[in-house]
Write a protein that holds these residues in place. Structure first.
Motif, mmCIF file in Angstrom:
data_model
loop_
_atom_site.group_PDB
_atom_site.id
_atom_site.type_symbol
_atom_site.label_atom_id
_atom_site.label_comp_id
_atom_site.label_asym_id
_atom_site.label_seq_id
_atom_site.Cartn_x
_atom_site.Cartn_y
_atom_site.Cartn_z
ATOM 1 N N ASP A 82 0.817 -1.223 0.000
ATOM 2 C CA ASP A 82 0.000 0.000 0.000
ATOM 3 C C ASP A 82 0.847 1.268 0.000
ATOM 4 O O ASP A 82 0.341 2.359 0.285
ATOM 5 C CB ASP A 82 -0.956 0.001 1.197
ATOM 6 N N ASP A 83 2.125 1.143 -0.355
ATOM 7 C CA ASP A 83 3.003 2.317 -0.409
ATOM 8 C C ASP A 83 2.502 3.301 -1.460
ATOM 9 O O ASP A 83 2.150 2.911 -2.576
ATOM 10 C CB ASP A 83 4.432 1.866 -0.746
ATOM 11 N N THR A 84 2.453 4.577 -1.105
ATOM 12 C CA THR A 84 1.969 5.608 -2.034
ATOM 13 C C THR A 84 3.082 6.499 -2.572
ATOM 14 O O THR A 84 2.813 7.423 -3.348
ATOM 15 C CB THR A 84 0.926 6.504 -1.343
ATOM 16 N N LEU A 85 4.331 6.259 -2.170
ATOM 17 C CA LEU A 85 5.442 7.056 -2.680
ATOM 18 C C LEU A 85 5.780 6.604 -4.096
ATOM 19 O O LEU A 85 5.864 5.411 -4.382
ATOM 20 C CB LEU A 85 6.664 6.914 -1.767
ATOM 21 N N ASP A 86 5.962 7.574 -4.974
ATOM 22 C CA ASP A 86 6.176 7.286 -6.395
ATOM 23 C C ASP A 86 7.663 7.049 -6.657
ATOM 24 O O ASP A 86 8.362 7.890 -7.214
ATOM 25 C CB ASP A 86 5.649 8.456 -7.226
ATOM 26 N N TRP A 87 8.140 5.859 -6.255
ATOM 27 C CA TRP A 87 9.549 5.517 -6.417
ATOM 28 C C TRP A 87 9.842 5.130 -7.870
ATOM 29 O O TRP A 87 9.087 4.376 -8.483
ATOM 30 C CB TRP A 87 9.930 4.338 -5.538
ATOM 31 N N GLU A 88 10.938 5.621 -8.405
ATOM 32 C CA GLU A 88 11.445 5.059 -9.659
ATOM 33 C C GLU A 88 12.151 3.747 -9.343
ATOM 34 O O GLU A 88 11.993 2.757 -10.053
ATOM 35 C CB GLU A 88 12.418 6.044 -10.321
ATOM 36 N N ARG A 89 12.884 3.770 -8.239
ATOM 37 C CA ARG A 89 13.499 2.544 -7.698
ATOM 38 C C ARG A 89 13.692 2.757 -6.214
ATOM 39 O O ARG A 89 14.423 3.665 -5.814
ATOM 40 C CB ARG A 89 14.849 2.249 -8.371
ATOM 41 N N PRO A 90 13.023 1.962 -5.367
ATOM 42 C CA PRO A 90 13.185 2.136 -3.917
ATOM 43 C C PRO A 90 14.645 1.963 -3.502
ATOM 44 O O PRO A 90 15.372 1.151 -4.084
ATOM 45 C CB PRO A 90 12.303 1.027 -3.325
ATOM 46 N N PRO A 91 15.100 2.729 -2.505
ATOM 47 C CA PRO A 91 16.496 2.617 -2.066
ATOM 48 C C PRO A 91 16.722 1.341 -1.253
ATOM 49 O O PRO A 91 15.785 0.631 -0.891
ATOM 50 C CB PRO A 91 16.678 3.858 -1.193
ATOM 51 N N GLY A 92 17.999 1.083 -0.936
ATOM 52 C CA GLY A 92 18.342 -0.049 -0.086
ATOM 53 C C GLY A 92 18.199 -1.395 -0.775
ATOM 54 O O GLY A 92 17.981 -1.489 -1.983
ATOM 55 N N ARG A 93 18.336 -2.436 0.029
ATOM 56 C CA ARG A 93 18.202 -3.804 -0.478
ATOM 57 C C ARG A 93 16.769 -4.277 -0.254
ATOM 58 O O ARG A 93 16.199 -4.053 0.818
ATOM 59 C CB ARG A 93 19.174 -4.730 0.236
ATOM 60 N N PRO A 94 16.141 -4.918 -1.239
ATOM 61 C CA PRO A 94 14.749 -5.340 -1.077
ATOM 62 C C PRO A 94 14.624 -6.515 -0.111
ATOM 63 O O PRO A 94 15.517 -7.363 -0.022
ATOM 64 C CB PRO A 94 14.334 -5.742 -2.491
#
Length: 257
Positions: A110-122
């Motif tokens: 439910d994340d609403t931040l418009d990431w091009e690529r989320p930071p960190g390790r998934p």
């Protein structure tokens, strides 16, 4: 009102983290006869309820699919990273996305931040909700980047947060169906935009009232009130002393020779 008639109401949905209490208080002051129904929803539910007509308006987080919907952006939230209180991030006042490169970053569905690529390790799996992700942060599984209002909403004593300087920001907006811009919707738009009760959008301006003319001076009244000094008490005052003529003094009569 007949039994079949229902009292007017306005249904307002709001996503988690948005606090509508201030606007609700103003609504009750201005429209005490219209019930304001507050409906807490998830980010995905808000748009579906608007399209189905189940609610009249909703506070949403942009971006959303705005097809058939109107939206007024209201404010932008700070983005923060939620961390355990003993995490190294707590040593600074602010971090960048690059500072989180070595950490596991939880990315809830439910994340609403418009990431091009989320930071960190998934992480191995994406949590279903932000609330679930906060629990995983407390368990030491990873970190979470969210709008600040959500970090406050899910606050825990063992967690804290720090601003992320270069992360996408969450914009909160008021949205409603384009083909259902009713008078009550206009009233609520005026409230959230801070308009006064006399300047609410959509109301026709009050026409200026003609100025009343002052009545002409009553000359007969002036005639009935003569100026002092030109007669009456003014003339009598002159015979008493300083106001009289110089020739008014009397001397002894002369003897005839």
């Amino acid at each position: 009102m007949t039994v079949s008639e229902a009292p007017p109401s306005f249904r307002l949905a709001y996503v988690r983290g948005v606090t509508p209490s201030k606007w609700a208080r103003i609504w009750h002051e201005r429209l005490p006869g219209v019930t304001l129904m507050l409906v807490p929803v998830s980010a995905d539910e808000a748009v579906d309820l608007l399209r189905s007509g189940a609610v009249d308006a909703a506070f949403v987080r942009l971006p959303i699919d705005r097809t058939g919907l109107s939206a007024i952006p209201l404010y932008t939230e700070t983005t923060v990273v939620v961390v355990p209180k003993d995490h190294i991030v707590t040593a600074v006042d602010e971090v960048s996305a690059a500072d989180l490169a070595d950490d596991i970053l939880l990315h809830p569905l439910d994340d609403t931040l418009d990431w091009e690529r989320p930071p960190g390790r998934p992480a191995n799996e994406r949590p279903a909700t932000t609330e679930d992700a906060v629990e995983l942060v407390a368990a030491g599984v990873g970190l979470l980047v969210v709008p600040q209002s959500l970090a406050r909403l899910h606050h825990r004593r063992d967690l804290t947060y720090r601003p992320v300087s270069d992360a996408p920001e969450s914009r909160v907006a008021l949205s409603w169906p384009e083909d259902a811009t009713t008078e009550l919707v206009e009233e609520f738009i005026g409230i959230v935009r801070g308009r006064t009760v006399n300047s609410t959008r959509g109301r026709p301006p009050t026409p200026p009232q003609p100025k009343s003319k002052r009545p002409a001076a009553d000359k007969s009244a002036a005639a009935r009130n003569p100026r002092t000094g030109s007669g009456g008490s003014g003339s009598s005052g002159g015979s008493k002393g300083s106001g009289g003529s110089k020739g008014g003094k009397r001397g002894k009569p002369r003897r005839r020779s």
